[in-house]
Design a protein around this motif. Structure first.
Motif, short mmCIF file in Angstrom:
data_model
loop_
_atom_site.label_atom_id
_atom_site.label_comp_id
_atom_site.label_asym_id
_atom_site.label_seq_id
_atom_site.Cartn_x
_atom_site.Cartn_y
_atom_site.Cartn_z
N TYR A 15 -27.10 -40.81 15.75
CA TYR A 15 -25.93 -40.30 15.04
C TYR A 15 -24.71 -40.36 15.95
N THR A 16 -23.59 -40.76 15.37
CA THR A 16 -22.32 -40.73 16.07
C THR A 16 -21.68 -39.38 15.79
N ALA A 17 -21.32 -38.64 16.83
CA ALA A 17 -20.69 -37.33 16.64
C ALA A 17 -19.23 -37.53 16.22
N ARG A 18 -18.83 -36.81 15.18
CA ARG A 18 -17.45 -36.86 14.69
C ARG A 18 -17.03 -35.43 14.39
N TYR A 19 -16.38 -34.79 15.37
CA TYR A 19 -16.00 -33.39 15.25
C TYR A 19 -14.74 -33.29 14.40
N GLY A 20 -14.77 -32.41 13.40
CA GLY A 20 -13.64 -32.29 12.49
C GLY A 20 -13.21 -30.85 12.28
N GLY A 48 -9.38 -33.27 9.48
CA GLY A 48 -10.02 -34.50 9.93
C GLY A 48 -10.48 -34.42 11.35
N GLN A 49 -10.66 -35.58 11.92
CA GLN A 49 -11.28 -35.71 13.23
C GLN A 49 -10.41 -35.13 14.34
N ILE A 50 -11.07 -34.40 15.24
CA ILE A 50 -10.42 -33.87 16.43
C ILE A 50 -10.36 -35.00 17.45
N GLU A 51 -9.16 -35.35 17.87
CA GLU A 51 -9.00 -36.44 18.82
C GLU A 51 -9.13 -35.93 20.25
N LYS A 52 -9.33 -36.87 21.15
CA LYS A 52 -9.51 -36.54 22.58
C LYS A 52 -8.32 -35.69 23.05
N ASP A 53 -8.60 -34.68 23.83
CA ASP A 53 -7.60 -33.79 24.42
C ASP A 53 -6.93 -32.87 23.40
N GLU A 54 -7.47 -32.75 22.20
CA GLU A 54 -6.94 -31.79 21.22
C GLU A 54 -7.91 -30.62 21.08
N ASP A 55 -7.35 -29.42 20.87
CA ASP A 55 -8.19 -28.31 20.46
C ASP A 55 -8.14 -28.24 18.93
N HIS A 56 -8.84 -27.28 18.35
CA HIS A 56 -8.89 -27.17 16.88
C HIS A 56 -7.49 -27.08 16.28
N ILE A 57 -6.67 -26.21 16.86
CA ILE A 57 -5.34 -25.93 16.29
C ILE A 57 -4.45 -27.16 16.36
N LEU A 60 -5.66 -29.69 13.77
CA LEU A 60 -5.35 -29.30 12.39
C LEU A 60 -3.85 -29.41 12.13
N ASP A 61 -3.03 -29.01 13.08
CA ASP A 61 -1.57 -29.17 12.93
C ASP A 61 -1.22 -30.64 12.66
N ARG A 62 -1.79 -31.54 13.44
CA ARG A 62 -1.53 -32.97 13.29
C ARG A 62 -2.02 -33.48 11.94
N GLU A 63 -3.24 -33.12 11.59
CA GLU A 63 -3.83 -33.59 10.33
C GLU A 63 -3.04 -33.11 9.11
#
Length: 152
Positions: A15-20, A48-57, A60-63
């Motif tokens: 499985y490929t991990a995709r944290y969202g 959507g997906q959490i990109e490298k060097d991003e926290d949840h907030i 989510l702000d970007r998405e």
């Protein structure tokens, strides 16, 4: 307490991990929530997906800007729900932990940056039925329970 888990984890599959990170965004009367429809017709919570060097907030702000053109004030964090699924489009098995938040207030500041999604508001129970991912359905049900507690 174990995490809510949706889909089937098939043995011996990579499985490929995709944290969202995703948001339940109600209207002012808390009767409807906004959903995003992907080009394939599936409905999802905004996020959507959490990109490298991003926290949840940050993610989510970007998405929310990308998908809705919204800025938002976050409320309750409902937790993590894990999802296992296969994407025919990407020919990949995914392990998708979904982190679900409530939005208390939002403001539309621009047109969405992504122009390929369809955005629509639905009555809460209808939205739950439309959502493709069990983890997103769980998140809306958790939000709904929190609203009922607040009424009592």
């Amino acid at each position: 307490m174990s995490l809510p888990t949706f889909g089937e984890k098939i043995p011996n599959v990579d499985y490929t991990a995709r944290y969202g990170v995703y948001a339940v965004i109600p209207d002012e009367k808390k009767e409807r929530i906004v959903l995003v429809q992907a080009p394939n017709g599936a409905w999802f919570l905004p996020g959507g997906q959490i990109e490298k060097d991003e926290d949840h907030i940050q993610a989510l702000d970007r998405e929310l800007i990308e998908e809705l053109g919204f800025t938002a004030t976050l409320g309750q964090y409902f937790g993590q729900a894990d999802e296992y699924f296969y994407s025919r489009h990407r020919n990949t098995h995914y392990y998708n932990p979904a982190y679900i938040y409530e939005v208390l207030h939002f403001e539309r500041i621009s047109e969405p940056l992504e122009d390929f999604n369809h955005v629509s508001w639905f009555p809460v129970d209808e939205a739950i039925k439309l959502l493709k991912r069990g983890s997103h359905q769980w998140g809306v049900q958790m939000w709904k329970k929190s609203q009922n507690k607040n009424k009592n």
